[in-house]
Design a protein around this motif. Structure first.
Motif, PDB file in Angstrom:
ATOM      1  N   MET A 111      25.772  33.757 111.655  1.00  0.00           N
ATOM      2  CA  MET A 111      25.141  32.550 110.894  1.00  0.00           C
ATOM      3  C   MET A 111      25.894  31.811 110.306  1.00  0.00           C
ATOM      4  N   PRO A 112      25.977  30.663 110.188  1.00  0.00           N
ATOM      5  CA  PRO A 112      26.609  29.568 109.680  1.00  0.00           C
ATOM      6  C   PRO A 112      26.422  29.800 108.288  1.00  0.00           C
ATOM      7  N   GLY A 113      27.493  29.529 107.635  1.00  0.00           N
ATOM      8  CA  GLY A 113      27.365  29.866 105.922  1.00  0.00           C
ATOM      9  C   GLY A 113      26.505  29.068 105.256  1.00  0.00           C
ATOM     10  N   PRO A 114      26.167  27.722 105.438  1.00  0.00           N
ATOM     11  CA  PRO A 114      25.560  26.971 104.703  1.00  0.00           C
ATOM     12  C   PRO A 114      23.886  27.359 105.080  1.00  0.00           C
ATOM     13  N   ILE A 115      23.502  28.073 106.160  1.00  0.00           N
ATOM     14  CA  ILE A 115      22.127  28.237 106.828  1.00  0.00           C
ATOM     15  C   ILE A 115      21.545  29.372 106.527  1.00  0.00           C
ATOM     16  N   GLN A 116      20.693  29.772 106.128  1.00  0.00           N
ATOM     17  CA  GLN A 116      19.853  30.980 105.917  1.00  0.00           C
ATOM     18  C   GLN A 116      18.720  31.393 107.107  1.00  0.00           C
ATOM     19  N   MET A 127      19.060  41.141 115.590  1.00  0.00           N
ATOM     20  CA  MET A 127      19.809  40.634 114.453  1.00  0.00           C
ATOM     21  C   MET A 127      20.647  41.746 113.810  1.00  0.00           C
ATOM     22  N   SER A 128      21.575  41.207 113.109  1.00  0.00           N
ATOM     23  CA  SER A 128      22.351  42.238 112.357  1.00  0.00           C
ATOM     24  C   SER A 128      22.399  41.832 110.889  1.00  0.00           C
ATOM     25  N   VAL A 129      22.379  42.800 109.808  1.00  0.00           N
ATOM     26  CA  VAL A 129      22.500  42.468 108.572  1.00  0.00           C
ATOM     27  C   VAL A 129      23.867  42.921 107.939  1.00  0.00           C
ATOM     28  N   ASP A 130      24.488  43.505 108.816  1.00  0.00           N
ATOM     29  CA  ASP A 130      25.978  44.145 108.273  1.00  0.00           C
ATOM     30  C   ASP A 130      27.260  43.603 109.122  1.00  0.00           C
ATOM     31  N   GLU A 139      12.561  43.973 111.300  1.00  0.00           N
ATOM     32  CA  GLU A 139      11.870  45.047 110.873  1.00  0.00           C
ATOM     33  C   GLU A 139      12.416  46.247 110.994  1.00  0.00           C
ATOM     34  N   GLN A 140      13.251  46.695 111.885  1.00  0.00           N
ATOM     35  CA  GLN A 140      13.996  47.948 112.038  1.00  0.00           C
ATOM     36  C   GLN A 140      15.038  47.915 111.164  1.00  0.00           C
ATOM     37  N   ALA A 175      15.239  45.070 105.345  1.00  0.00           N
ATOM     38  CA  ALA A 175      15.972  43.866 105.384  1.00  0.00           C
ATOM     39  C   ALA A 175      15.132  42.694 105.477  1.00  0.00           C
ATOM     40  N   ASP A 176      15.271  41.601 105.183  1.00  0.00           N
ATOM     41  CA  ASP A 176      14.492  40.308 105.411  1.00  0.00           C
ATOM     42  C   ASP A 176      15.374  39.069 105.604  1.00  0.00           C
TER      43      ASP A 176
END
Length: 206
Positions: A111-116, A127-130, A139-140, A175-176
């Motif tokens: 993910m680009p830094g300025p983008i959520q 997706m990854s959150v780590d 949702e997992q 996670a969201d």
């Protein structure tokens, strides 16, 4: 392929966003805001079935037509002033320019830094959150937050028993979208020779 952001940092915030998007769109690479998406094919197929990727970033805006009907349109970053809250659509176009099917193909986009992150167009996107260590449907996934210790930041001697207090226990939560660090597409089916297509995700300027 990478581009340096040193020349962008000194620009006004809105100009910096627009400049970064324009560079990403014009580069013909899979780079967005100085972050590179990359693709991998199985070693045996890498030379026989090269797959190329290119990216384009577009700003999503609402416009009212001559008939008075409001519709959503996509604008090139060079056509608008990019501001926080703007929604951006990143499209990655792939093409197998080889003579053999490409197997085990995957594309990963930090993910680009300025983008959520908001969402991916494909239901099978992961997706990854780590930072790309763990993958799955949003949702997992879960994240662990470490709250500050109670009383932290208060003036020294501001209360009895506050000095040397241990941090509060970590809290695990679902996670969201704001936690997403990477998006990945793993192709289960081979990409036929000569075939092309696209994958995409949406985000919002922070």
């Amino acid at each position: 392929m990478n581009f340096k952001t040193s020349g962008i940092k000194k620009l006004p915030l809105r100009t910096a966003y627009a400049a970064a998007l324009m560079l990403a769109a014009a580069s013909g690479s899979v780079i967005a805001f100085a972050s590179s998406a990359f693709a991998q094919t199985a070693p045996a197929q890498a030379q026989a079935a090269p797959v190329t990727l290119s990216s384009k970033a577009m700003i999503e805006r609402s416009e009212t037509g001559a008939d008075g009907v409001q519709k959503t349109v996509l604008k090139d970053p060079s056509e608008v002033i990019v501001v926080p809250g703007d929604r951006v659509v990143f499209t990655l176009t792939y093409e197998n320019r080889g003579s053999e099917p490409a197997v085990s193909f995957r594309a990963t986009n930090p993910m680009p830094g300025p983008i959520q992150f908001i969402s991916a167009a494909e239901e099978w996107a992961e997706m990854s959150v780590d930072g790309g260590v763990t993958w799955g449907r949003l949702e997992q996934l879960s994240v662990t937050d470490t709250p500050a210790a109670a009383g932290e930041g208060e003036a020294e001697g501001g209360g009895e028993g506050q000095q040397g207090q241990s941090p509060a226990a970590p809290i695990t939560r679902s996670a969201d979208a704001k936690d997403v660090t990477h998006v990945r597409w793993v192709f289960t089916d081979p990409i036929p020779a000569g075939a092309k297509g696209s994958i995409s995700y949406r985000g919002v300027v922070k």
